[in-house]
Design an enzyme around this catalytic site. Structure first.
Site, PDB file in Angstrom:
ATOM      1  N   CYS A   1      -5.132 -10.931  21.356  1.00  0.00           N
ATOM      2  CA  CYS A   1      -5.488 -10.200  22.427  1.00  0.00           C
ATOM      3  C   CYS A   1      -6.270 -11.001  23.386  1.00  0.00           C
ATOM      4  CB  CYS A   1      -6.355  -8.936  22.210  1.00  0.00           C
ATOM      5  SG  CYS A   1      -5.584  -7.783  20.936  1.00  0.00           S
TER       6      CYS A   1
ATOM      7  N   GLN B   1      -6.810  -4.554  10.345  1.00  0.00           N
ATOM      8  CA  GLN B   1      -6.486  -5.646   9.528  1.00  0.00           C
ATOM      9  C   GLN B   1      -6.599  -5.533   7.968  1.00  0.00           C
ATOM     10  OE1 GLN B   1      -5.187  -8.631  10.421  1.00  0.00           O
ATOM     11  NE2 GLN B   1      -5.416  -8.204  12.789  1.00  0.00           N
TER      12      GLN B   1
ATOM     13  N   ASN C   1     -10.678  -9.691  12.237  1.00  0.00           N
ATOM     14  CA  ASN C   1      -9.249  -9.979  12.697  1.00  0.00           C
ATOM     15  C   ASN C   1      -9.291 -11.587  12.827  1.00  0.00           C
ATOM     16  OD1 ASN C   1     -10.876  -9.041  14.967  1.00  0.00           O
ATOM     17  ND2 ASN C   1      -9.215  -9.903  16.011  1.00  0.00           N
TER      18      ASN C   1
ATOM     19  N   GLY D   1      -3.375   0.725  17.045  1.00  0.00           N
ATOM     20  CA  GLY D   1      -4.753   0.535  16.714  1.00  0.00           C
ATOM     21  C   GLY D   1      -5.676   0.514  17.917  1.00  0.00           C
TER      22      GLY D   1
ATOM     23  N   THR E   1       5.172  13.958  22.610  1.00  0.00           N
ATOM     24  CA  THR E   1       6.273  13.920  21.806  1.00  0.00           C
ATOM     25  C   THR E   1       6.054  12.890  20.549  1.00  0.00           C
ATOM     26  OG1 THR E   1       7.706  14.811  23.438  1.00  0.00           O
ATOM     27  CG2 THR E   1       8.671  13.990  21.525  1.00  0.00           C
TER      28      THR E   1
ATOM     29  N   SER F   1      -2.805   0.223  12.285  1.00  0.00           N
ATOM     30  CA  SER F   1      -1.778  -0.021  13.048  1.00  0.00           C
ATOM     31  C   SER F   1      -0.435  -0.540  12.365  1.00  0.00           C
ATOM     32  CB  SER F   1      -2.178  -1.055  14.185  1.00  0.00           C
ATOM     33  OG  SER F   1      -1.189  -1.271  15.111  1.00  0.00           O
ATOM     34  N   GLY F   2       0.718   0.028  12.593  1.00  0.00           N
ATOM     35  CA  GLY F   2       1.812  -0.287  11.747  1.00  0.00           C
ATOM     36  C   GLY F   2       2.402  -1.942  11.548  1.00  0.00           C
ATOM     37  N   HIS F   3       2.427  -2.345  12.780  1.00  0.00           N
ATOM     38  CA  HIS F   3       2.760  -3.582  13.019  1.00  0.00           C
ATOM     39  C   HIS F   3       1.979  -4.851  12.093  1.00  0.00           C
ATOM     40  CE1 HIS F   3       0.519  -5.952  16.127  1.00  0.00           C
ATOM     41  NE2 HIS F   3       0.044  -4.734  16.603  1.00  0.00           N
TER      42      HIS F   3
END
EC number: 2.8.1.7
Length: 398
Positions: free
Chosen positions: A326, A180, A152, A72, A238, A200-202
């Site tokens: 954060c 979020q 968030n 993110g 990559t 964001s994936g997590h």
């Protein structure tokens, strides 16, 4: 191991076993570079394309509008800095809010040092953007509006559809940080007039280190990472194939069970909020009670310090936070809570609990009892609380 009740899903989530299982072959079996031309790389290429299609479908976007990133923060940085550079000839004015994630706020500060002007909009007491102020802030040289989909810390969902309509009406690009919100609430980019969106994936039971930026066809955004020709020459490096595969699987699961999951989380959230508000005096809920993420609870407890509360809850096996992951370790109160009008001393006593579908009502009962006990203990040592109670008692006697 002691009992663990994990209530910090806004910081990160547990990667689902099905996600890990989907990722594993791309570490050791299908490990080819998807950008290579030989046949062995085909499986990796197909897997990346499948994940891209899954994510695009979830947003109502085109497949070629999804660009994979490392998360993110990178997506937010890319959206702002590359747009600012690409549209500098049109203007150097950006509009955002005072309650954005630091990935947005710090990028705006970076741009300000380079000659761009940023308007930081106020929000109301629930953290909702004031649409009239947004309209007033628009200037002929405004090139971008960036407003988060849902906060968030306090969970408030912004009026994104209305904001998107305002941006479109004035011919201004609209970016939303949906880290979020994506796959937690329904989002359709065309319906909401969103030009760019970060995720964001997590945050949705996927792996860490993978995200995406949705970029609407026609937006003149430049590369942020320079090097090779990956991601249609817009994001070099990559591809993180296992991460992309895992992200795609997490999105597929999240979209399939969204209705059932959000119903359960909302019921648990409301149960937790109602019990704490009924049983712990001098407490307030931060954020909107109605337009709110299904799993977000944010309390402010007067006369205590949030860090001590977190430590005591941790000793009882409860994982929570006082705000964004954060900013953990910072002694300053949350910028979000200050922006919604809380004084410093109350903002310092905040607690954010973010649930998942795995949590239970029994866990919520335990959490409430621990909060009651810890808050009472901390207040018993607070001179402010003692003075307040003495003052109140004196006033009643008179």
């Amino acid at each position: 191991m002691k009992q663990l009740i994990y209530l910090d899903n806004a910081a990160t989530t547990k990667t689902r076993p099905e996600v890990v299982e989907a990722m594993l072959p791309y570490f050791t079996e299908f490990y080819g570079n998807p950008s290579s031309v030989y046949d062995f790389s085909t499986e990796s290429k197909k897997a990346v394309n499948h994940a891209r299609e899954t994510i695009a479908r979830a947003l109502g976007a085109k497949t070629n509008e999804i660009y994979f990133t490392a998360g993110g923060s990178e997506s937010d940085n890319w959206a702002l800095t590359a747009t600012a550079e690409a549209y500098a000839s049109k203007g150097k004015h950006i509009i955002t809010t005072k309650i954005e994630h630091h990935a947005i706020l710090h990028t705006c500060q970076y741009l300000e040092k380079r000659g761009y002007e940023v308007t930081y909009l106020d929000v109301d007491e629930n953290g909702v953007v004031k649409l009239d102020e947004l309209k007033k802030a628009i200037r002929p040289d405004t090139i971008l509006i960036s407003i988060m989909f849902a906060n968030n810390e306090i969970g408030t969902i912004e009026p994104i559809k209305e904001i998107g309509a305002i941006a479109k009406e004035h011919g201004i690009l609209f970016h939303t940080d949906a880290v979020q919100a994506f796959a937690h609430v329904p989002i359709q980019v065309d319906e909401y007039n969103i030009d760019m969106l970060s995720s964001s994936g997590h945050k949705l039971n996927g792996p860490k280190g993978i995200g995406f930026l949705y970029i609407r066809t026609g937006v003149k955004i430049r590369s942020f990472i320079h090097g090779g020709a990956q991601e249609r020459k817009r994001r070099a490096g990559t591809e993180n194939v296992p991460g992309i595969v895992g992200y795609g699987k997490a999105v597929e699961i999240a979209m399939n069970n969204m209705e059932e999951r959000t119903k359960k989380e909302t019921e648990l959230r409301d149960y937790l909020m109602d019990r704490v508000m009924d049983e712990v005096p001098f407490t307030r809920i931060n954020g909107s009670r109605t337009s709110r993420l299904p799993n977000n609870v944010n309390f402010a407890f007067q006369f205590i310090e949030g860090e001590s509360l977190l430590i005591k809850l941790d000793m009882a096996g409860i994982c929570g936070s006082s705000g964004s992951a954060c900013t953990s370790g910072s002694l300053d109160p949350s910028h979000v809570l200050l922006a919604i009008g809380l004084p410093h001393e109350i903002a310092h006593g905040s607690l954010r609990l973010t649930l998942s579908e795995e949590n239970t009502k029994e866990e919520m009962d335990y959490v409430v009892e621990q909060i009651k006990e810890v808050v009472a203990y901390l207040r018993s040592m607070s001179p402010l609380y003692e003075d307040y109670m003495k003052h109140n008692k004196h006033n009643k006697q008179n």
